[in-house]
Design an enzyme around this catalytic site. Structure first.
Site, PDB file in Angstrom:
ATOM      1  N   ASP A   8       0.816  -1.222   0.000  1.00 17.60           N
ATOM      2  CA  ASP A   8       0.000   0.000   0.000  1.00 17.60           C
ATOM      3  C   ASP A   8       0.851   1.274   0.000  1.00 17.60           C
ATOM      4  O   ASP A   8       1.602   1.526   0.958  1.00 17.60           O
ATOM      5  CB  ASP A   8      -0.917   0.044   1.227  1.00 17.60           C
ATOM      6  CG  ASP A   8      -1.732  -1.236   1.404  1.00 17.60           C
ATOM      7  OD1 ASP A   8      -1.283  -2.296   0.930  1.00 17.60           O
ATOM      8  OD2 ASP A   8      -2.795  -1.168   2.027  1.00 17.60           O
ATOM      9  N   GLU A  39      -4.479   2.300  -2.913  1.00 15.91           N
ATOM     10  CA  GLU A  39      -5.718   2.869  -2.356  1.00 15.91           C
ATOM     11  C   GLU A  39      -5.470   3.989  -1.346  1.00 15.91           C
ATOM     12  O   GLU A  39      -6.389   4.694  -0.977  1.00 15.91           O
ATOM     13  CB  GLU A  39      -6.584   1.765  -1.729  1.00 15.91           C
ATOM     14  CG  GLU A  39      -6.054   1.264  -0.410  1.00 15.91           C
ATOM     15  CD  GLU A  39      -7.114   1.246   0.677  1.00 15.91           C
ATOM     16  OE1 GLU A  39      -8.298   1.384   0.359  1.00 15.91           O
ATOM     17  OE2 GLU A  39      -6.729   1.100   1.841  1.00 15.91           O
ATOM     18  N   ASN A  40      -4.204   4.147  -0.900  1.00 16.48           N
ATOM     19  CA  ASN A  40      -3.872   5.249   0.016  1.00 16.48           C
ATOM     20  C   ASN A  40      -2.910   6.252  -0.619  1.00 16.48           C
ATOM     21  O   ASN A  40      -2.274   7.046   0.070  1.00 16.48           O
ATOM     22  CB  ASN A  40      -3.216   4.714   1.296  1.00 16.48           C
ATOM     23  CG  ASN A  40      -4.060   3.702   2.026  1.00 16.48           C
ATOM     24  OD1 ASN A  40      -3.700   2.529   2.128  1.00 16.48           O
ATOM     25  ND2 ASN A  40      -5.196   4.132   2.528  1.00 16.48           N
ATOM     26  N   ASN A  67     -10.618  -0.445   0.605  1.00 14.39           N
ATOM     27  CA  ASN A  67     -11.767   0.242   1.204  1.00 14.39           C
ATOM     28  C   ASN A  67     -11.790   1.746   0.921  1.00 14.39           C
ATOM     29  O   ASN A  67     -12.833   2.382   1.013  1.00 14.39           O
ATOM     30  CB  ASN A  67     -11.804  -0.018   2.719  1.00 14.39           C
ATOM     31  CG  ASN A  67     -10.483   0.279   3.399  1.00 14.39           C
ATOM     32  OD1 ASN A  67      -9.432  -0.222   2.979  1.00 14.39           O
ATOM     33  ND2 ASN A  67     -10.514   1.074   4.443  1.00 14.39           N
ATOM     34  N   HIS A  68     -10.651   2.334   0.574  1.00 18.22           N
ATOM     35  CA  HIS A  68     -10.611   3.775   0.282  1.00 18.22           C
ATOM     36  C   HIS A  68     -10.692   4.091  -1.213  1.00 18.22           C
ATOM     37  O   HIS A  68     -10.388   5.218  -1.615  1.00 18.22           O
ATOM     38  CB  HIS A  68      -9.340   4.400   0.857  1.00 18.22           C
ATOM     39  CG  HIS A  68      -9.355   4.523   2.345  1.00 18.22           C
ATOM     40  ND1 HIS A  68     -10.363   5.187   3.015  1.00 18.22           N
ATOM     41  CD2 HIS A  68      -8.518   4.054   3.301  1.00 18.22           C
ATOM     42  CE1 HIS A  68     -10.132   5.127   4.320  1.00 18.22           C
ATOM     43  NE2 HIS A  68      -9.028   4.442   4.512  1.00 18.22           N
ATOM     44  N   HIS A 149      -7.684  -7.383   0.215  1.00 15.69           N
ATOM     45  CA  HIS A 149      -7.449  -6.216   1.065  1.00 15.69           C
ATOM     46  C   HIS A 149      -8.252  -6.419   2.346  1.00 15.69           C
ATOM     47  O   HIS A 149      -9.474  -6.239   2.361  1.00 15.69           O
ATOM     48  CB  HIS A 149      -7.907  -4.972   0.299  1.00 15.69           C
ATOM     49  CG  HIS A 149      -7.419  -3.705   0.893  1.00 15.69           C
ATOM     50  ND1 HIS A 149      -6.144  -3.238   0.720  1.00 15.69           N
ATOM     51  CD2 HIS A 149      -8.035  -2.788   1.676  1.00 15.69           C
ATOM     52  CE1 HIS A 149      -5.995  -2.093   1.350  1.00 15.69           C
ATOM     53  NE2 HIS A 149      -7.130  -1.802   1.951  1.00 15.69           N
ATOM     54  N   HIS A 174      -3.550  -3.911   3.279  1.00 15.96           N
ATOM     55  CA  HIS A 174      -4.389  -3.113   4.181  1.00 15.96           C
ATOM     56  C   HIS A 174      -3.791  -2.847   5.558  1.00 15.96           C
ATOM     57  O   HIS A 174      -3.975  -1.764   6.098  1.00 15.96           O
ATOM     58  CB  HIS A 174      -5.795  -3.704   4.346  1.00 15.96           C
ATOM     59  CG  HIS A 174      -6.700  -2.932   5.260  1.00 15.96           C
ATOM     60  ND1 HIS A 174      -7.132  -1.664   4.965  1.00 15.96           N
ATOM     61  CD2 HIS A 174      -7.236  -3.247   6.476  1.00 15.96           C
ATOM     62  CE1 HIS A 174      -7.916  -1.229   5.954  1.00 15.96           C
ATOM     63  NE2 HIS A 174      -7.988  -2.160   6.875  1.00 15.96           N
ATOM     64  N   HIS A 176      -0.664  -2.581   6.440  1.00 15.92           N
ATOM     65  CA  HIS A 176       0.538  -1.741   6.278  1.00 15.92           C
ATOM     66  C   HIS A 176       1.756  -2.258   7.040  1.00 15.92           C
ATOM     67  O   HIS A 176       2.783  -1.586   7.092  1.00 15.92           O
ATOM     68  CB  HIS A 176       0.274  -0.285   6.674  1.00 15.92           C
ATOM     69  CG  HIS A 176      -0.741   0.404   5.809  1.00 15.92           C
ATOM     70  ND1 HIS A 176      -0.994   1.753   5.859  1.00 15.92           N
ATOM     71  CD2 HIS A 176      -1.581  -0.076   4.854  1.00 15.92           C
ATOM     72  CE1 HIS A 176      -1.928   2.079   5.000  1.00 15.92           C
ATOM     73  NE2 HIS A 176      -2.314   0.971   4.373  1.00 15.92           N
TER      74      HIS A 176
HETATM   75 FE   FE2 Z   1      -7.143  -0.215   3.365  1.00 18.31          FE
END
Ligand code: FE2
Length: 258
Positions: A8, A39-40, A67-68, A149, A174, A176
């Site tokens: 990520d 996603e981040n 999710n983001h 994720h 997810h 990290h």
């Molecule tokens: Fe996430």
């Protein structure tokens, strides 16, 4: 075929770590396919069209999300233009973007799919098992690669056992934090519970330490900003043979000294 999966990417430090390290790793390791969870990537939540193109330009072939995915305004309006991006199959809104991308790598059809876990996740529309069964029945490919994720290692490990005979690489994202459980399951599928992140070393999973501390200690409702400073790059390298069998998986962790 050699696959590099990058964990990520969190904010500008994460992007810088990708831009600075990816060309060298690609060259030295003779990587055929680069996948990156993004996603981040835009200030810790979501992605923009501009950052998508910067990552593609840096050498990423496929971007996975989580999710983001839709945290940045208007992504749903441009997501169809971002043709190398996959978003979780089992997360609402389901009508924007795609969850699986089939690309040609060295004459093989490689499917890259993105799913989210159910534990501690919101907007989940069905279990990742139901979604994966459907993806496998609908997708024609020589090699299947999945980014699950998810928060819970147990969910990610259980998923890996279920699909190890039908997939070549299953990675978790997810949390990290890179896990040290990389392995080949059923003598077929390379797996790791979490690839880790590209982001700031001095951080709480990429966020400012003091802000996260004040939330935990005092319940402060602060916005979590993305931490700055020295960075870490996390990824895995996986070799897959012509029959779709994973033969090796190796963790990568590059840390700038603090
Ligand atoms: Fe996430």
């Amino acid at each position: 075929m050699k696959v590099l999966f990058i964990g990520d990417v969190v904010g500008s430090v994460g992007r810088r770590m990708v831009f600075e390290n990816l060309p060298r790793i690609k060259d030295e390791e003779k990587v055929d396919l680069v996948i990156c969870n993004a996603e981040n990537a835009a200030h810790g939540k979501g992605i923009t069209k501009k950052i998508y193109h910067q990552l593609i330009q840096a050498g990423v072939d496929v971007l996975t999300m989580g999710n983001h995915t839709f945290s940045k305004k208007n992504l749903e309006e441009v997501i169809d233009e971002l043709d190398r991006m996959v978003r979780p199959a089992n997360m609402s809104p389901t009508e924007y973007g795609k969850h699986t991308l089939v690309i040609d790598v060295d004459g093989k059809k490689v499917a890259v799919s993105n799913l989210i876990g159910e534990v501690f996740m919101i907007n989940v529309t069905e279990s990742c098992f139901q979604a994966m069964d459907r993806i496998l029945s609908e997708t024609k490919a020589d090699i299947h690669i999945v980014d699950l994720h998810a928060e819970a290692t147990s969910e990610k490990i259980a998923f890996t056992f279920e699909y190890a005979d039908r997939c070549s690489l299953i990675v978790g994202t997810h949390t990290h934090v890179q896990t040290a459980d990389e392995r080949i399951v059923n003598d077929h599928c390379a797996a790791i519970s979490d690839v880790g992140m590209c982001g700031a070393v001095h951080s709480v999973i990429g966020r400012d330490v003091d802000e996260v501390l004040s939330r935990f200690k005092y319940g402060a409702q602060t916005r979590f900003t993305v931490a700055e400073g020295k960075g870490i790059f996390c990824g895995i390298l996986c070799e897959i043979d012509d029959n779709g069998k994973a033969v090796s998986i190796k963790r990568i962790q590059i840390k700038e000294s603090e």
